[in-house]
Design an enzyme around this catalytic site. Sequence first.
Site, PDB file in Angstrom:
ATOM      1  N   ILE A   8      75.801  22.412  46.645  1.00  9.94           N
ATOM      2  CA  ILE A   8      76.826  22.920  47.565  1.00  9.94           C
ATOM      3  C   ILE A   8      76.944  24.430  47.396  1.00  9.94           C
ATOM      4  CG2 ILE A   8      79.220  22.710  48.333  1.00  9.94           C
ATOM      5  CD1 ILE A   8      79.314  19.983  46.866  1.00  9.94           C
ATOM      6  N   GLY A  10      78.884  28.190  48.343  1.00 15.29           N
ATOM      7  CA  GLY A  10      80.216  28.706  48.673  1.00 15.29           C
ATOM      8  C   GLY A  10      81.343  27.887  48.086  1.00 15.29           C
ATOM      9  N   CYS A  11      81.281  27.663  46.762  1.00 13.00           N
ATOM     10  CA  CYS A  11      82.227  26.733  46.122  1.00 13.00           C
ATOM     11  C   CYS A  11      83.424  27.411  45.454  1.00 13.00           C
ATOM     12  CB  CYS A  11      81.488  25.906  45.066  1.00 13.00           C
ATOM     13  SG  CYS A  11      80.147  24.919  45.746  1.00 13.00           S
ATOM     14  N   GLY A  14      88.597  26.819  48.609  1.00 14.11           N
ATOM     15  CA  GLY A  14      88.679  26.032  49.837  1.00 14.11           C
ATOM     16  C   GLY A  14      87.891  24.740  49.850  1.00 14.11           C
ATOM     17  N   ILE A  15      87.235  24.495  50.976  1.00 12.81           N
ATOM     18  CA  ILE A  15      86.519  23.242  51.190  1.00 12.81           C
ATOM     19  C   ILE A  15      85.448  23.035  50.132  1.00 12.81           C
ATOM     20  CG2 ILE A  15      84.965  22.012  52.751  1.00 12.81           C
ATOM     21  CD1 ILE A  15      86.486  23.280  55.096  1.00 12.81           C
ATOM     22  N   GLY A  16      84.684  24.077  49.821  1.00 15.64           N
ATOM     23  CA  GLY A  16      83.601  23.953  48.844  1.00 15.64           C
ATOM     24  C   GLY A  16      84.095  23.520  47.482  1.00 15.64           C
ATOM     25  N   SER A 131      81.831  24.919  62.581  1.00 11.67           N
ATOM     26  CA  SER A 131      83.229  25.105  62.988  1.00 11.67           C
ATOM     27  C   SER A 131      83.377  24.590  64.411  1.00 11.67           C
ATOM     28  CB  SER A 131      83.598  26.596  62.935  1.00 11.67           C
ATOM     29  OG  SER A 131      84.870  26.813  63.523  1.00 11.67           O
ATOM     30  N   TYR A 144      82.173  35.622  65.072  1.00 10.22           N
ATOM     31  CA  TYR A 144      82.174  34.435  64.216  1.00 10.22           C
ATOM     32  C   TYR A 144      81.703  33.214  65.012  1.00 10.22           C
ATOM     33  CZ  TYR A 144      83.919  30.520  61.441  1.00 10.22           C
ATOM     34  OH  TYR A 144      84.017  29.340  60.724  1.00 10.22           O
TER      35      TYR A 144
END
Length: 268
Positions: A8, A10-11, A14-16, A131, A144
């Site tokens: 994974i 971008g940990c 948040g979500i990560g 997204s 974005y």
Amino acid sequence: MNKQIYLITGCSTGIGKSLCGQAYRNGHTVIATARSEKALEQITATYKICLDVTKPESITSAQQQIYDTCGGVDILINNAGYAIRGAMEEVSLSDVRNLFDVNVFGVIRMLQAFLPGMRKARSGRIITIGSISGRFSQPVNGTYCASKFAVEAIHDALRTELKEFNIESCVIEPGPVKTEFEHKAESVSLNLFKNQSSPYSGLYKAHEQMKNSQHEADAEAIAEQILAISEKKHLKARYMVGVPAISRLLAGAPDAVREYIFSKRYNR
């Protein structure tokens, strides 16, 4: 689903971060990555590796560690990403390049690094956190949205390219989530939003008011849904998670309807 090896990106928050903890508690082998060791300190995972998706040498180093330790990856979750805000006339091209380097080229770099191992094993899954903004564009958010539109296109190509190798891929399309994401997005664009002489100052004010009033889903709840999707027997092309009803409507609405709604929302 059998226990899998998850990688994974971008940990750090948040979500990560939430996804790492939940996958680990479900018994999976979790390889959490972030750009710095400090960012990895509070993450629950089997292994923690520094990885910057914008730097090929960082990916190569992480790849070597992962193959030496785990032998490969079953599920790659491309979660690293961020946003910038601003009217198209005013956004910095340097900022846009940096955005695409993470959100788009970072995804491609990770694919090119780990797909060969999956092809050799003739199994694997690629899941990218896109997204709902990859389904329709919004004022002030065009760059974005463009990066997330690109993610959708990448996966539309991938599904056919990888079919004969028994590798599945999908895009997760979250709505607004309660994380540091929006704060980071606004901080990058702070100078634009505070410029009262900007011809778009009214647009920026309306955007901030709209953002402050919108409902944000809980990151843990979104991570739980993503983990459940990753454990499914087969993947669909895309999944909306935590998307408000109005955004679901906008995603399927004709262009003229969307533009009318945004004109009303942004006082144009």
